[in-house]
Motif scaffolding. Sequence first.
Motif, PDB file in Angstrom:
ATOM      1  N   SER A 198      -2.284  -5.456  -5.130  1.00  0.00           N
ATOM      2  CA  SER A 198      -3.152  -6.101  -6.119  1.00  0.00           C
ATOM      3  C   SER A 198      -4.024  -7.185  -5.488  1.00  0.00           C
TER       4      SER A 198
ATOM      5  N   PRO B 207      -5.060  -0.090  -0.985  1.00  0.00           N
ATOM      6  CA  PRO B 207      -5.394   0.048  -2.404  1.00  0.00           C
ATOM      7  C   PRO B 207      -4.202  -0.130  -3.339  1.00  0.00           C
TER       8      PRO B 207
ATOM      9  N   ARG C 223      -6.871  -5.433  -3.778  1.00  0.00           N
ATOM     10  CA  ARG C 223      -7.841  -4.935  -4.769  1.00  0.00           C
ATOM     11  C   ARG C 223      -8.678  -6.081  -5.332  1.00  0.00           C
TER      12      ARG C 223
ATOM     13  N   HIS D 284      -7.635  -3.024   4.123  1.00  0.00           N
ATOM     14  CA  HIS D 284      -7.321  -2.894   2.704  1.00  0.00           C
ATOM     15  C   HIS D 284      -6.161  -1.935   2.480  1.00  0.00           C
TER      16      HIS D 284
END
Length: 115
Positions: free
Chosen positions: A12, A9, A15, A7
């Motif tokens: 987009s 953060p 997320r 991931h």
Amino acid sequence: MTIQILHNPRCSTSRNVLAMIREAGLEPEIIEYLKHPPTREELVSILMAMDASPRDILRTKEPLTKELGLLDPARSDRELVDAMLENPILIERPIVITRKGARLCRPAERLSEVL
């Protein structure tokens, strides 16, 4: 179900995929791969689970990719993996890993393939 997400953060899509996992009632192990890059063994294992080559998860729009000449088809898988290990920003995200396999969830709808 054990689930991991490589991931970022600030991304987009990453997320959104994380939110989709949570909406499915799961809490993944979140691996912020820019802070905690995978080892060579982990990256190779992920690629094998994806049945993919390093080129399949290379961030082609990342300026460093062009700067390092990684778009050249003559570059070997080993060279691409070496570059990704040295510069994790070159790894496309998000990658979701479950017991069903691993997928680059771009577009986010690919998440359903491993949930």
